[in-house]
Design an enzyme around this catalytic site. Structure first.
Site, PDB file in Angstrom:
ATOM      1  N   LYS A 131      45.441   5.671 -24.493  1.00 24.36           N
ATOM      2  CA  LYS A 131      45.342   4.575 -25.469  1.00 24.36           C
ATOM      3  C   LYS A 131      46.695   3.926 -25.693  1.00 24.36           C
ATOM      4  CE  LYS A 131      41.092   5.416 -27.905  1.00 24.36           C
ATOM      5  NZ  LYS A 131      40.392   5.619 -29.162  1.00 24.36           N
ATOM      6  N   LYS A 213      35.757   6.849 -16.540  1.00 14.68           N
ATOM      7  CA  LYS A 213      34.764   6.995 -17.603  1.00 14.68           C
ATOM      8  C   LYS A 213      34.260   5.622 -18.064  1.00 14.68           C
ATOM      9  CE  LYS A 213      35.955   7.565 -21.939  1.00 14.68           C
ATOM     10  NZ  LYS A 213      36.309   7.984 -23.298  1.00 14.68           N
ATOM     11  N   LYS A 216      33.570   2.080 -24.207  1.00 13.61           N
ATOM     12  CA  LYS A 216      33.163   0.912 -24.991  1.00 13.61           C
ATOM     13  C   LYS A 216      34.297  -0.086 -25.157  1.00 13.61           C
ATOM     14  CE  LYS A 216      32.531   3.773 -29.136  1.00 13.61           C
ATOM     15  NZ  LYS A 216      33.731   4.560 -29.389  1.00 13.61           N
TER      16      LYS A 216
HETATM   17  P1  TYM Z   1      34.003   8.092 -29.168  1.00 19.86           P
HETATM   18  O1  TYM Z   1      33.654   7.162 -30.266  1.00 19.86           O
HETATM   19  O2  TYM Z   1      34.959   7.626 -28.130  1.00 19.86           O
HETATM   20  O3  TYM Z   1      32.696   8.562 -28.417  1.00 19.86           O
HETATM   21  C1  TYM Z   1      31.581   9.079 -29.129  1.00 19.86           C
HETATM   22  C2  TYM Z   1      30.944  10.187 -28.336  1.00 19.86           C
HETATM   23  O4  TYM Z   1      30.536   9.700 -27.055  1.00 19.86           O
HETATM   24  C3  TYM Z   1      31.071  10.524 -26.017  1.00 19.86           C
HETATM   25  N1  TYM Z   1      31.350   9.653 -24.861  1.00 19.86           N
HETATM   26  C4  TYM Z   1      30.887   9.875 -23.638  1.00 19.86           C
HETATM   27  N2  TYM Z   1      30.124  10.855 -23.124  1.00 19.86           N
HETATM   28  C5  TYM Z   1      29.812  10.767 -21.813  1.00 19.86           C
HETATM   29  N3  TYM Z   1      30.242   9.755 -20.997  1.00 19.86           N
HETATM   30  C6  TYM Z   1      31.009   8.759 -21.480  1.00 19.86           C
HETATM   31  N4  TYM Z   1      31.413   7.770 -20.695  1.00 19.86           N
HETATM   32  C7  TYM Z   1      31.373   8.798 -22.848  1.00 19.86           C
HETATM   33  N5  TYM Z   1      32.115   7.975 -23.644  1.00 19.86           N
HETATM   34  C8  TYM Z   1      32.103   8.531 -24.869  1.00 19.86           C
HETATM   35  C9  TYM Z   1      32.331  11.119 -26.602  1.00 19.86           C
HETATM   36  O5  TYM Z   1      32.697  12.309 -25.928  1.00 19.86           O
HETATM   37  C10 TYM Z   1      31.921  11.357 -28.040  1.00 19.86           C
HETATM   38  O6  TYM Z   1      31.207  12.569 -28.139  1.00 19.86           O
HETATM   39  N6  TYM Z   1      37.264  11.276 -31.165  1.00 19.86           N
HETATM   40  C11 TYM Z   1      35.860  10.953 -31.055  1.00 19.86           C
HETATM   41  C12 TYM Z   1      35.199  10.682 -32.395  1.00 19.86           C
HETATM   42  C13 TYM Z   1      35.371  11.769 -33.396  1.00 19.86           C
HETATM   43  C14 TYM Z   1      34.707  13.018 -33.390  1.00 19.86           C
HETATM   44  C15 TYM Z   1      35.181  13.683 -34.548  1.00 19.86           C
HETATM   45  C16 TYM Z   1      33.792  13.609 -32.530  1.00 19.86           C
HETATM   46  C17 TYM Z   1      36.172  11.739 -34.491  1.00 19.86           C
HETATM   47  N7  TYM Z   1      36.057  12.871 -35.188  1.00 19.86           N
HETATM   48  C18 TYM Z   1      34.739  14.995 -34.858  1.00 19.86           C
HETATM   49  C19 TYM Z   1      33.354  14.908 -32.842  1.00 19.86           C
HETATM   50  C20 TYM Z   1      33.832  15.560 -33.986  1.00 19.86           C
HETATM   51  C21 TYM Z   1      35.729   9.717 -30.194  1.00 19.86           C
HETATM   52  O7  TYM Z   1      36.663   8.980 -30.001  1.00 19.86           O
HETATM   53  O8  TYM Z   1      34.487   9.496 -29.759  1.00 19.86           O
END
Ligand code: TYM
Length: 348
Positions: A131, A213, A216
């Protein structure tokens, strides 16, 4: 002065956690339009747990501002993410659905955990490195300390299991290290959580570059299939998905594009790789890409209908987030007061 008795659960919600069930927590950032990566890697699996676990699912808006956000869009996406949780099958009567900034304990514990997280640990986080490379103009302190806020999200609720995609594994491992460190210094305070990573769908890759990957925040709209894309758009994007020059639908280590499409097809249809290879035996990539697009569009169609229905009832969404954050605050404050006491803060 007498110390106030600990507050009981809020009276307005129907939610009450069962003492015998394990606890699940996960979150999604409302930082962009959600993709099928978010869905297959995380949100689709959330519903698996709602009968057998006590579940909390959070829209992590505080994490989202580590990257510059347009305020109106952030607000819109926060409602949308909550609606997408529910449209994916999460029942607000069975799961605690809430918005992170509505529960101040996340920021409060986040600060304490910042003081138990090492500079070197944060510097090694690959998400921080990625990032900061993408946002060279805005490498802010929040982006750097993001993982200790994420640790706070989880540790506040004495969580057993965190369902996430594989990209979050490093953050969960750091969460475990922080919990163990704190527990060793102050005696047992936090449950040490484990990640739940789905076997199929843990990493959905970009349709434009299947070695990366699906994200979004990707600027290339054709790289991602969004949960709210219409049927024609979904089918067009899969038709254009980058594959190799072979024609046989068969998984192989070097065939990133085909492996990715087979994973997506498998997630949406429940078919194994062997079944998919048999189904497309003697047929080319064209037929296969169309089938993946149709399976994806078919699966997302009821979700989209429910999403639009929910988005037309903002008052209901607000009631869900209010009840969710009231109950989450009640649970979170129990852990926070324990932590405050252990580190030596005077009780109010
Ligand atoms: P975020 O918002 O980037 O993504 C949300 C969830 O989607 C999963 N994910 C994917 N899984 C498979 N293939 C992909 N291409 C893909 N892109 C995203 C992510 O692994 C995630 O599970 N840091 C986290 C948000 C967060 C969080 C937490 C998660 C904040 N606090 C506490 C669990 C527990 C994040 O950026 O997710």
């Amino acid at each position: 002065m007498r110390r106030k008795a600990e507050a009981g659960p809020p009276a307005n919600g129907t939610m009450e956690f069962s003492k015998d069930k394990k606890i699940i927590f996960s979150g999604v950032q409302p930082s962009g339009n959600l993709t099928i990566g978010n869905y297959l890697g995380a949100i689709k699996n959330f519903g698996l747990f709602q009968e057998t676990y006590n579940c909390l699912y959070c829209v992590v808006d505080m994490h989202a501002i580590t990257v510059r956000q347009d305020p109106a869009e952030l607000r819109r996406r926060t409602y949308e993410t909550l609606a997408l949780y529910m449209a994916s099958g999460l029942d607000p009567e069975k799961n605690v659905l809430f918005v992170q900034s509505h529960v101040p304990a996340h920021a409060q514990l986040g600060w304490v955990l910042d003081c138990f997280t090492m500079f070197g640990e944060l510097s090694r986080m690959t998400q921080f490195k990625d990032k900061s490379a993408k946002n060279a103009q805005n490498i802010n302190a929040g982006l750097f300390t993001y993982p200790s806020l994420m640790a706070a999200d989880i540790l506040l609720y004495q969580v057993d299991l965190v369902p996430v995609g594989i990209d979050q594994m490093q953050h969960i491992e750091l969460t475990r290290d922080i919990a163990n460190r704190f527990n060793q210094i102050y005696s047992d305070t936090f449950k040490v959580p484990e990640a739940y990573i789905p076997k199929t769908g843990m990493k959905i890759n970009s349709l434009a570059d299947p070695t990366k990957k699906m994200s979004k925040s990707d600027e290339n709209q054709n790289a991602c299939v969004y949960l709210l894309d219409d049927r024609d758009t979904i089918i067009r994007k899969f038709k254009r998905a980058v594959t190799d020059s072979d024609t046989v639908v068969k998984s192989a280590p070097e065939k990133d594009g085909i492996n990715n499409l087979m994973t997506i097809y498998s997630c949406f249809t429940g078919k194994t790789f062997e079944e998919i290879e048999r189904e497309f035996d003697g047929r080319g990539y064209g037929d296969f890409k169309l089938a993946v697009g149709e399976a994806c569009a078919d699966a997302l169609s009821p979700l989209q209908t429910e999403f639009h229905r929910l988005m037309n009832d903002k008052a209901y969404l607000e009631t869900v987030m209010k009840n969710g954050s009231d109950y989450a605050s009640y649970l979170a404050n129990k852990t926070l007061s324990k932590v405050y006491r252990k580190v030596g803060f005077i009780a109010k």
